[in-house]
Design an enzyme around this catalytic site. Structure first.
Site, PDB file in Angstrom:
ATOM      1  CB  SER A 159      10.758   8.729  53.806  1.00  0.00           C
ATOM      2  OG  SER A 159      10.065   9.936  53.838  1.00  0.00           O
ATOM      3  NE  ARG A 209      14.473   8.256  50.338  1.00  0.00           N
ATOM      4  CZ  ARG A 209      13.476   9.152  50.438  1.00  0.00           C
ATOM      5  NH1 ARG A 209      12.253   8.759  50.790  1.00  0.00           N
ATOM      6  NH2 ARG A 209      13.694  10.429  50.189  1.00  0.00           N
ATOM      7  CB  SER A 237      13.595  18.820  47.363  1.00  0.00           C
ATOM      8  OG  SER A 237      12.885  17.670  46.938  1.00  0.00           O
ATOM      9  CG  ASP A 260       6.618  15.681  55.485  1.00  0.00           C
ATOM     10  OD1 ASP A 260       6.362  16.565  54.651  1.00  0.00           O
ATOM     11  OD2 ASP A 260       7.168  14.608  55.187  1.00  0.00           O
TER      12      ASP A 260
HETATM   13  C1  S3P Z   1       9.978  13.180  51.345  1.00  0.00           C
HETATM   14  C2  S3P Z   1      10.552  14.427  51.276  1.00  0.00           C
HETATM   15  C3  S3P Z   1       9.818  15.655  51.555  1.00  0.00           C
HETATM   16  C4  S3P Z   1       8.555  15.385  52.347  1.00  0.00           C
HETATM   17  C5  S3P Z   1       7.759  14.236  51.789  1.00  0.00           C
HETATM   18  C6  S3P Z   1       8.589  12.969  51.778  1.00  0.00           C
HETATM   19  C7  S3P Z   1      10.801  12.012  51.001  1.00  0.00           C
HETATM   20  O1  S3P Z   1       9.454  16.273  50.335  1.00  0.00           O
HETATM   21  O2  S3P Z   1       7.756  16.536  52.421  1.00  0.00           O
HETATM   22  O3  S3P Z   1       6.597  14.001  52.557  1.00  0.00           O
HETATM   23  O4  S3P Z   1      10.397  10.879  51.311  1.00  0.00           O
HETATM   24  O5  S3P Z   1      11.870  12.221  50.429  1.00  0.00           O
HETATM   25  P1  S3P Z   1      10.493  17.192  49.508  1.00  0.00           P
HETATM   26  O6  S3P Z   1      11.606  16.351  49.067  1.00  0.00           O
HETATM   27  O7  S3P Z   1       9.698  17.740  48.368  1.00  0.00           O
HETATM   28  O8  S3P Z   1      10.927  18.260  50.459  1.00  0.00           O
END
Ligand code: S3P
Length: 439
Positions: free
Chosen positions: A27, A31, A169, A325
Site C-alpha cells: 500500500s 502511494r 475503502s 486482506d
Molecule cells: C488497499 C486497500 C484495501 C485492500 C487492498 C489495498 C490500499 O482495498 O484490500 O489490498 O492500499 O488502499 P479497499 O480500499 O478496496 O478496501
C-alpha cells in the site's frame, strides 16, 4: 498475471523457526510511487515492494512522464512531472492492481489529457463505479464499461466536494484525496469506519496540508484537503509489509514451539489490529525497536505461541474492514483453533482479486473442513483435522499463500495451483516459507 500457471507442493511442517525481513509494504509503495510521479524533484525509495502490483503503479507513472531508475543498490529513483502528466501513448496498464487503477484515477482526473486505464481479467471484473461517483461529483468525466474497466478519463479541472464514503475503502478515500489535492477549493471526506491512512501520511510526507478531525463521539473522522497544492520529492525507506507478515504470523500460530522474528515491519495503527487478533488467538508478540518514518511506525516483532494451543474468535464490524486482506489466511487456519473463527461484515471480500469468501470455502472443503458460507463471511468451526488437497488459488495471491499456510498442519501434501500469483504482492513467499519451516 502471467498466463503460465505453476503448482507448488506444500508438505506438512513440524515447526517454524527463524527471522525474516519483509519486502516493502504494498500500500505504501503504491502511494509513494504515485505521489513521486506527480511531485517536483527526485524521490529516492529503499525497500520498495517487490510485488508486481506496485510495479504497475511505477510503470503507469513512467507512461505519464516520470523517470524511474532502478539503482544497483535496489533503491528506486523517481523524478516527478512537477504536476504535469503527459498524454500517454497507450492505455495505462494497471495489471492485477485495483489500488493502481482506483488511486491513479483520482490522481490523473484533473489533468487535461485523455487517459484509458486497463487491467487483467480479474481487474476488469472489479467494481469501479465506487470511484467514478465521487470523482464525477467533483466534475470529472469518466466512462466505464458497465461499471468496470476499461476506464476512460477525459481530464478536466475539478472542484471540491464534501463526501461521505458509503463503503469503508482506503482506495476510494485515496482517489478523492488525490483529486482534492489538485481541485479548486477544500475537499472534505468523512469515513464512518477508519481505513488505512497511508495516503494521509504520504501526502503529508510529500509536503501537502491535510487535516483530520474526529466527531465528539470519536467514531466518525472528517478529512479536509485544500486544493491546488504542489508536492516535493522525498527520501524514504518503506516499512516491511504487515499483510505479507500475516502469513508467517499465522504459520507460527500453528506450532506451539515456533519462534519467529520479523524485522522492520510496518505497524501503522490502522493496519496493526492484526497483531491484536494474533494475540487473541494465542500468539505472544513482543514489539522491539519501534521508530517512526514519514508518519509510519516500524518495528521488530518476535512471536511465540501459547502452549495451550489456539483459541477462536469473532471478527466483525470495523475490525473486519481493518484486516480485510488478512481474513483469507485467518480463515485458512480457523479449523485448527479450539473454538473456530467467525467472520462477518466482510462482504468486500467478494470483490477482491477473486471472490475470496467462495474460494476460501471451496478450498477449506477440499481439505476436509466443515463450515458455513454467508453472503458477508464464513463460520468455521474449530477442532477440525485437515488433509492435503488440490487448491484452486483462482490466481489470487492471497488465496495461494493462505492455503500454503493451512497445508503446514494438514496430513499429506497439498498442491497449490496458480502459485505464481503470490508474486503479485510477495514473490519471495515460497522461498521464505521453505527456509522457515522445519519438517
Ligand atoms: C488497499 C486497500 C484495501 C485492500 C487492498 C489495498 C490500499 O482495498 O484490500 O489490498 O492500499 O488502499 P479497499 O480500499 O478496496 O478496501
Amino acid at each position: 498475471m502471467s498466463s503460465t500457471s505453476s503448482t507448488q507442493i506444500i508438505r506438512p511442517a513440524r515447526t517454524l523457526q527463524g527471522s525474516l525481513t519483509l519486502p516493502g509494504d504494498k500500500s505504501i509503495s503504491h502511494r509513494y510511487a504515485l505521489l513521486a510521479g506527480l511531485a517536483e524533484g527526485t524521490t529516492r525509495l529503499s525497500n520498495f515492494s517487490t510485488g508486481a502490483d506496485p510495479h504497475s503503479s511505477l510503470a503507469c507513472m513512467e507512461a505519464l512522464g516520470a523517470t524511474v531508475v532502478h539503482k544497483e543498490d535496489k533503491t528506486i529513483e523517481i523524478t516527478g512531472t512537477a504536476g504535469k502528466f503527459k498524454q500517454p501513448s497507450a492505455p495505462l496498464d494497471c495489471g492485477n492492481s485495483g489500488s493502481t487503477m482506483r488511486m491513479l484515477s483520482g490522481l490523473i482526473a484533473p489533468h487535461p489529457r485523455t487517459f484509458t486505464l486497463t487491467g487483467d481479467h480479474s481487474l476488469t471484473r472489479r467494481p469501479m463505479e465506487r470511484i467514478r461517483k465521487p470523482l464525477s461529483l467533483m466534475g470529472a468525466k469518466i466512462d466505464l464499461a458497465e461499471g468496470h474497466a476499461p476506464i476512460t478519463i477525459h481530464g478536466t479541472p475539478l472542484h471540491a466536494i464534501d463526501f461521505d464514503t458509503p463503503i469503508p475503502s482506503a482506495q476510494v478515500k485515496t482517489a478523492v484525496l488525490f483529486a482534492g489535492l489538485q481541485a479548486n477549493g477544500t475537499t472534505s471526506l468523512t469515513e464512518a469506519i477508519r481505513t488505512r491512512d497511508h495516503s494521509e501520511q504520504a501526502l503529508k510526507a510529500f509536503g501537502a496540508t491535510l487535516n483530520r478531525t474526529t466527531a465528539a463521539s470519536g467514531d466518525v473522522a472528517k478529512l479536509s484537503i485544500p486544493g491546488n497544492q504542489t508536492l516535493k520529492a522525498i527520501d524514504a525507506t518503506i516499512p516491511g509489509d504487515i499483510s505479507s507478515a500475516a502469513f508467517f504470523l499465522c504459520a507460527a500460530l500453528l506450532f506451539p514451539d515456533s519462534n519467529l522474528i520479523l524485522d522492520g515491519v510496518g505497524m501503522n495503527p490502522t493496519r496493526a489490529s492484526l497483531l491484536d487478533v494474533i494475540t487473541s488467538l494465542g500468539g505472544k508478540i513482543k514489539v522491539l525497536n519501534v521508530e517512526e518514518h514519514h508518519g509510519e511506525l516500524v518495528g521488530t516483532l518476535q512471536v511465540n505461541v501459547s502452549p495451550n494451543g489456539l483459541r477462536g474468535m469473532h471478527i466483525e464490524g470495523a475490525l473486519a474492514a481493518q484486516i480485510i486482506d488478512e481474513l483469507p489466511v485467518l480463515a485458512a487456519i480457523a479449523p485448527y483453533t479450539s473454538d473456530g473463527i467467525t467472520i462477518r461484515d466482510a462482504r468486500e471480500l467478494r470483490v477482491k482479486e477473486s471472490d475470496r469468501i467462495a474460494l476460501v470455502a471451496k478450498n477449506l472443503r477440499a481439505m476436509g473442513a466443515k463450515l458455513t458460507e454467508h453472503e458477508d463471511g464464513l463460520v468455521i468451526p474449530g477442532n477440525q483435522k485437515l488433509h492435503g488437497a488440490q487448491i484452486d488459488s483462482g490466481t489470487d495471491h492471497r488465496i495461494a499463500m493462505a492455503f500454503s499456510i493451512a497445508a503446514l498442519r494438514a496430513t499429506g501434501d497439498t498442491e497449490i495451483h496458480g502459485a505464481e500469483s503470490a508474486a503479485i504482492s510477495f514473490p519471495e513467499f515460497f522461498t521464505h516459507l521453505n527456509d522457515l519451516c522445519q519438517r
